[in-house]
Scaffold this active site. Structure first.
Site, PDB file in Angstrom:
ATOM      1  N   GLU A  78      46.352  37.154  27.838  1.00  0.00           N
ATOM      2  CA  GLU A  78      45.374  36.070  27.867  1.00  0.00           C
ATOM      3  C   GLU A  78      45.996  34.746  27.456  1.00  0.00           C
ATOM      4  O   GLU A  78      45.659  33.689  27.991  1.00  0.00           O
ATOM      5  CB  GLU A  78      44.209  36.397  26.934  1.00  0.00           C
ATOM      6  CG  GLU A  78      43.097  35.362  26.929  1.00  0.00           C
ATOM      7  CD  GLU A  78      41.888  35.809  26.133  1.00  0.00           C
ATOM      8  OE1 GLU A  78      40.823  35.194  26.295  1.00  0.00           O
ATOM      9  OE2 GLU A  78      42.005  36.784  25.355  1.00  0.00           O
ATOM     10  N   GLU A  86      33.776  42.582  25.419  1.00  0.00           N
ATOM     11  CA  GLU A  86      33.475  41.543  26.400  1.00  0.00           C
ATOM     12  C   GLU A  86      33.399  42.186  27.775  1.00  0.00           C
ATOM     13  O   GLU A  86      32.334  42.523  28.234  1.00  0.00           O
ATOM     14  CB  GLU A  86      34.535  40.434  26.336  1.00  0.00           C
ATOM     15  CG  GLU A  86      34.087  39.142  26.980  1.00  0.00           C
ATOM     16  CD  GLU A  86      34.960  37.965  26.541  1.00  0.00           C
ATOM     17  OE1 GLU A  86      34.857  36.917  27.183  1.00  0.00           O
ATOM     18  OE2 GLU A  86      35.717  38.104  25.573  1.00  0.00           O
TER      19      GLU A  86
END
Length: 915
Positions: free
Chosen positions: A710, A438
């Site tokens: 996260e 990502e």
């Protein structure tokens, strides 16, 4: 008195940077005087200032940023001298420079490269002689995807991964380097190219652009002692060969084969690159900390794993000798599982470095990729020397401005985790994570974390680059702002994420006070709000943003399940609040910039949006219909309510129903502590900060985290990772809680842009014991230190920088207006800060303290048997128990005795380490 931190548009002595309007800023330290009574700026083309092109002076010259009214010429170095006079008669001056690149001068160099879908990574060479020597030399260069240049065997410049991340539909940056000291009589310039973001696999779609050719353009401009200029350009006279790099990619890593390469030199090929070149606007992207191997781990699976002790972004350099034909393989991971190497949470990113040796000794490192990691699995060595391996942290060059240390080691670790999360994700753009497939410039993460980042680093030039890329994408998309860069979904927007277009310029002006930067970003701010307004008008003009895709309160714990991606807070409510905030930011910016009509227009729009929100989401008596933590917090943050106290009461009731646990996600949790503190609920904010269970910031700390995760439970209590689909252990957003620590615990809050005037209102808490904080703002260094003394007094040390003012608000003391200087205070208050507990302290917290447990054992032994897995029961206080007893007409004698004894537990208990 000393002038320091001279910068041009946030850069220190930039060479070849894009400077539409050069803006000079500076700071003052070590002054006896309190303020500036005169200042002068001079700009010259010589270091001796014999040829002054422009000057200005006066007491009103602004250290936060003064535009330089100089008509810039290409290939020119400009020297800037700042002279400041204080009210004590001191005088100090300092010099910096900036140097232009080609500007509008035409390129005589040609693009050379490889044919189309090339599978090999080329190297280019040019040999040339300079028998007369050189008085100066500059290399202007762009290589696509990435380049690394060596002149006479020495690396050119400190940059890594140049020319960085670009909006390849708009332009690519070229870099300028002073190479004078690298030149000899006979010279060899070699340039290596790799895939990078331009050609390789990158983005959520996994798209590649291997059809794009490797390409190089370069001009070496050499000036001899007589002033004669010779330019060596990329053209048909250069040579090319297959390099030693056989694979490179941002996600997959890099392979270098010295055994079978490089190939023979052959003539070059001209190629066509259809995008224009522009001077670099990226800050330097360089290596910073060097991290040694902390431990060599031999895993149950028989692997050899290096532990660097810190999760970070960068690469590993190896100095160990590898025999000819030997193959060294390094694989990168963030965590061990069952004691073994693991990186399944990297998804499809192979994240591997392979080196095939020709037997020669050289520094072994990748040239065209980076990794996010703490652990490295090593294969291919018969024996391993850990001293030969060094981790190099890579991030954009920014001055560290914020330092904080408390008497609580877990808070200190949380602070360091936040700093490392920033470093790991500030690689030319604010990425979400540095390890998996990502690594995108997610705008939501950038938005919620920017105020915290500004307390930690000088982020002016870094965010300016991001906003410039965001603007060029916006222009192509009719005013709409991407949810991430590079934009794979043109036209797709979302509140909070896309609102970075207004909130980030607003934050930058608040922190740095540079009106020129605000003016540059104003069209983007305005066009973003206009794009929402147009769509709203097309749908009937309700002045609500309750349409289209929304992330809402992303990853909130009050969704369908705790692992859901979407939270429970009405996404239209969140979006409408941010629409209101964005319109307000545009109105404020227009007012500051003197755009009177715009200011009135957007203020009126903001007023209409606010009215629509109040009508749609609030009852006539002020009750908020969106009964979630994030609903209340966002309304309070942006000042949208009919009755503020009723909103605060609603928030407290919601928190109690949620057992005082965090339920918000990327919207609610990241603003929670700051909003609570700003609305008189600082004690609750502290309780949430210090909570060590799930969900809480110290949960990860207790499990050994060295960066921000996260998810709250990215790792489960048994050390197993909670999932692999979307689970990064280096994801900085929740580090936004550190804004609360700087703003509330240390109490440093800007009252004027650039912290020219500041409110210093520290809030001691026994769980921190002490706090030492310094913040080198755009106007100079503030200090806010406090400690709780053994006699119950509070000690404060405060410093206000030259030319600044501070409204200092100490506990239970009247506000003091202070000018520059150092101040010490010792005060006594009606509240004994040595006593950490009260009748309202949750049972869960009491059960963590030995003295509190002893009191309960004596007075209320039945509470010791409360199920620790029952959040509702553990969230009850002794006052809650007392109210229940009164309801059922039971005796409260034991409760009253327990409350009295609990309240008397003192500071010494904490010093002894009982908590």
């Amino acid at each position: 008195m000393t002038v320091y931190a001279l910068k041009i548009n946030g850069f220190a002595n930039p060479i070849g940077h894009l400077l539409e309007t050069p803006v000079l800023s500076w700071k003052i330290r070590n002054a006896v005087g309190k303020t500036q009574v005169d200042a002068k700026i001079e700009v010259a083309v010589d270091a001796g200032f014999d040829r002054i092109l422009w000057k200005t002076e006066g007491a009103a010259l602004d250290c936060r940023g003064t535009p330089l009214n100089v008509e810039l010429e290409p290939y020119t170095r400009y020297y800037c001298r700042v002279t400041v006079v204080s009210d004590a008669g001191e005088t100090a001056s300092e010099i910096c420079f900036f140097e232009t690149a080609k500007l509008n001068a035409l390129w005589t160099a040609q693009w050379i490269g490889t044919e189309g879908d090339s599978t090999f990574h080329p190297e280019f060479r040019k040999r040339f002689s300079l028998p007369g020597g050189a008085s100066s030399a500059r290399l202007y260069i762009c290589g696509l995807g990435l380049f690394e240049a060596c002149l006479n065997g020495k690396k050119v410049g400190d940059d890594l991964l140049a020319p960085f991340i670009n909006d390849y539909q708009e332009h690519v940056q070229y870099c300028s380097y002073d190479v004078t000291s690298l030149l000899e009589d006979d010279n060899e310039l070699i340039i290596l190219l790799g895939n990078g973001w331009y050609r390789g696999r990158f983005g959520l779609s996994g798209q590649t652009h291997y059809e794009r050719p490797f390409a190089l353009i370069a001009e070496l401009r050499v000036t001899d002692a007589t002033g004669q200029v010779r330019t060596i350009c990329t053209d048909d006279s250069w040579e090319m060969r297959q390099g030693i790099t056989t694979l490179s990619g941002i996600y997959d890593g890099e392979t270098q084969d010295y055994l079978n390469g490089p190939g023979p030199w052959v003539p070059v090929t001209r190629v066509d690159v259809p995008v224009p070149l522009v001077e670099r606007y990226s800050p330097p992207l360089i290596g910073h900390e060097s991290l040694p191997v902390r431990e060599v781990i031999h895993t149950p699976a028989g692997e050899t794993v290096l532990d660097f002790g810190q999760n970070f972004a960068g690469y590993v350099e190896c100095g160990q000798s590898i025999p000819r034909g030997g193959k060294l393989t390094l694989e990168f991971g963030e965590i061990l599982q069952n004691g073994n190497f693991y990186h399944d949470n990297y998804r499809t990113a192979k994240s591997t470095f392979i080196y095939i040796s020709d037997g020669k000794i050289r520094p072994i490192r990748p040239h065209f990729t980076f990794f996010g990691f703490r652990y490295v699995k090593v294969t291919g060595l018969d024996s391993l020397d850990p001293a030969a391996f060094i981790g190099r942290a890579v991030y954009s060059d920014m001055d560290r401005v914020g330092y904080l240390e408390t008497g609580n080691e877990k808070i200190n670790r949380l602070h360091e985790n936040t700093v490392w999360g920033l470093k790991s994700n500030f690689l030319d753009m604010p990425t979400d994570c540095p390890q998996r497939d990502e690594r995108l410039g997610w705008c939501g993460d950038a938005n919620v974390f920017a105020p915290t980042a500004g307390y930690l680093m000088d982020t002016r030039s870094f965010y300016a680059k991001f906003l410039l890329d965001l603007r060029s994408d916006q222009i192509r998309n009719d005013g709409k702002i991407a949810i991430f860069l590079p934009n794979e979904f043109p036209g797709l927007t979302s509140a909070v994420w896309s609102d970075v277009a207004t909130s980030l310029p607003h934050m930058l002006h608040q922190y740095y006070g540079d009106s020129a930067q605000l003016q540059q970003n104003y069209p983007m701010m305005r066009d973003w709000v206009d794009s929402i307004h147009r769509e709203d008008i097309s749908r009937g003009g309700k002045h609500l943003w309750n349409f289209g895709f929304q992330f809402g309160d992303w990853l909130a714990l009050d969704g369908a399940t705790e692992q859901s991606t979407f939270g429970r807070t009405d996404s239209g409510f969140i979006a409408s609040l941010y629409y209101y905030a964005s319109a307000s930011y545009v109105a404020n910016a227009a007012q500051l910039l003197g755009y009177v009509e715009d200011a009135a227009q957007y203020a009126a729009l903001a007023s209409e949006i606010k009215r629509a929100i109040l009508e749609e989401y609030f009852s006539s008596t002020g009750r908020l219909a969106v009964d979630t933590q994030t609903g209340y917090l966002a309304a309070l943050k942006f000042g949208v309510y009919l009755d503020k106290q009723r909103l605060i009461d609603g928030l407290k009731a919601r928190m109690k129903q949620d057992c005082w646990r965090i339920k918000g996600g990327f919207v609610g949790a990241t603003m929670m502590n700051t909003v609570l503190a700003d609305n008189g609920l600082g004690e609750l904010a502290y309780d949430l900060l210090f909570y060590e269970g799930f969900p809480g910031w110290l949960y990860a700390v207790n499990l050994g985290a060295t960066t921000i995760w996260e998810r709250w439970n990215s790792v489960l209590p048994d050390g197993s990772i909670s999932g692999t689909g979307m689970n990064s252990l280096n994801h900085y957003s929740y580090g936004a809680v550190m804004e609360f620590v700087y703003r509330y615990a240390a109490g440093i809050i800007p009252l004027e842009p650039g912290f020219r005037k500041t409110r210093i209102a520290p809030h001691p808490d026994i769980r921190m014991k002490t706090l030492r904080c310094s913040f080198d703002s755009a106007c100079g260094r503030y200090v806010s230190n406090w400690s709780i003394q053994s006699d119950g007094s509070l000690s404060f040390h405060i410093e206000v920088p030259f030319g600044c003012e501070a409204d200092v608000v100490l506990p239970e003391q009247p506000t003091q207006a202070l000018v520059a200087g150092c101040y010490d205070f010792i005060i006594y208050t009606g509240h004994d800060y040595r006593q950490p507990y009260s009748a309202d302290t949750p049972l869960e917290r009491l059960l963590q303290d030995k003295q509190a447990v002893a009191v309960l054992q004596q007075c209320l032994p039945e509470l010791l048997h409360t199920d620790s897995n029952d959040p509702e029961a553990m969230s009850k206080s002794l006052n809650d128990q007392r109210a229940k007893a009164l309801l059922f007409h039971q005796s409260t004698e034991s409760l009253d005795r327990a409350i009295k004894k609990i309240s008397e537990i003192s500071y010494e208990c904490l010093l002894s380490g009982a908590l």
